[in-house]
Motif scaffolding. Structure first.
Motif, PDB file in Angstrom:
ATOM      1  N   ALA A  91       4.904  -0.868  -0.330  1.00 19.67           N
ATOM      2  CA  ALA A  91       4.910  -0.619  -1.771  1.00 19.67           C
ATOM      3  C   ALA A  91       3.500  -0.757  -2.349  1.00 19.67           C
ATOM      4  N   GLU A  92       2.750  -1.737  -1.892  1.00 17.66           N
ATOM      5  CA  GLU A  92       1.374  -1.909  -2.364  1.00 17.66           C
ATOM      6  C   GLU A  92       0.486  -0.739  -1.932  1.00 17.66           C
ATOM      7  N   LEU A  93       0.673  -0.263  -0.707  1.00 19.13           N
ATOM      8  CA  LEU A  93      -0.085   0.901  -0.245  1.00 19.13           C
ATOM      9  C   LEU A  93       0.240   2.126  -1.092  1.00 19.13           C
ATOM     10  N   ILE A  94       1.527   2.307  -1.388  1.00 15.45           N
ATOM     11  CA  ILE A  94       1.947   3.434  -2.223  1.00 15.45           C
ATOM     12  C   ILE A  94       1.332   3.316  -3.612  1.00 15.45           C
ATOM     13  N   ARG A  95       1.422   2.130  -4.183  1.00 17.36           N
ATOM     14  CA  ARG A  95       0.866   1.916  -5.525  1.00 17.36           C
ATOM     15  C   ARG A  95      -0.632   2.248  -5.536  1.00 17.36           C
ATOM     16  N   MET A 147      -0.302  -2.683  14.066  1.00 15.81           N
ATOM     17  CA  MET A 147      -0.030  -3.559  12.956  1.00 15.81           C
ATOM     18  C   MET A 147       1.267  -3.116  12.274  1.00 15.81           C
ATOM     19  N   THR A 148       2.131  -4.055  11.979  1.00 15.40           N
ATOM     20  CA  THR A 148       3.381  -3.730  11.309  1.00 15.40           C
ATOM     21  C   THR A 148       3.286  -4.090   9.827  1.00 15.40           C
ATOM     22  N   TYR A 149       4.032  -3.354   9.015  1.00 12.21           N
ATOM     23  CA  TYR A 149       4.063  -3.576   7.568  1.00 12.21           C
ATOM     24  C   TYR A 149       5.501  -3.840   7.146  1.00 12.21           C
ATOM     25  N   ASP A 150       5.666  -4.706   6.143  1.00 11.35           N
ATOM     26  CA  ASP A 150       6.998  -4.882   5.576  1.00 11.35           C
ATOM     27  C   ASP A 150       7.098  -4.019   4.318  1.00 11.35           C
TER      28      ASP A 150
END
Length: 91
Positions: free
Chosen positions: A9-13, A1-4
């Motif tokens: 940023a949402e994962l980090i948050r 799975m690729t992330y933009d």
């Protein structure tokens, strides 16, 4: 799975900010992340600004916005902003 970038940023948050026990720890997490990401960059992420001062009016001009052809410099080595460039020097 690729992330933009937005997904990351949402994962980090969620994992580094919201999951931290307090603001201090969240800031530490983000500092550590930034340091790690900075090491991944193939070129510097920051650029030092360099300034020249017009010989006539004294205004400061960032080197990044000067004309590539060097037209802001006179034959005798002086530097003039676009407003002060002597007419004799303009092509």
């Amino acid at each position: 799975m690729t992330y933009d970038v937005t997904d990351l940023a949402e994962l980090i948050r969620h994992h580094l900010v919201f999951a931290a026990p307090d603001d201090r720890r969240a800031s530490q997490n983000l500092r550590q992340l930034v340091a790690e990401v900075e090491q991944m960059s193939p070129e510097p992420l920051t650029q030092t600004a360099e300034w020249l001062f017009c010989d006539r009016c004294g205004c400061s001009v960032d080197l990044a916005v000067l004309a590539w052809d060097g037209s802001n410099f006179t034959a005798d080595g002086g530097f003039y902003c676009s407003d002060c460039l002597p007419e004799s020097e303009v092509d």
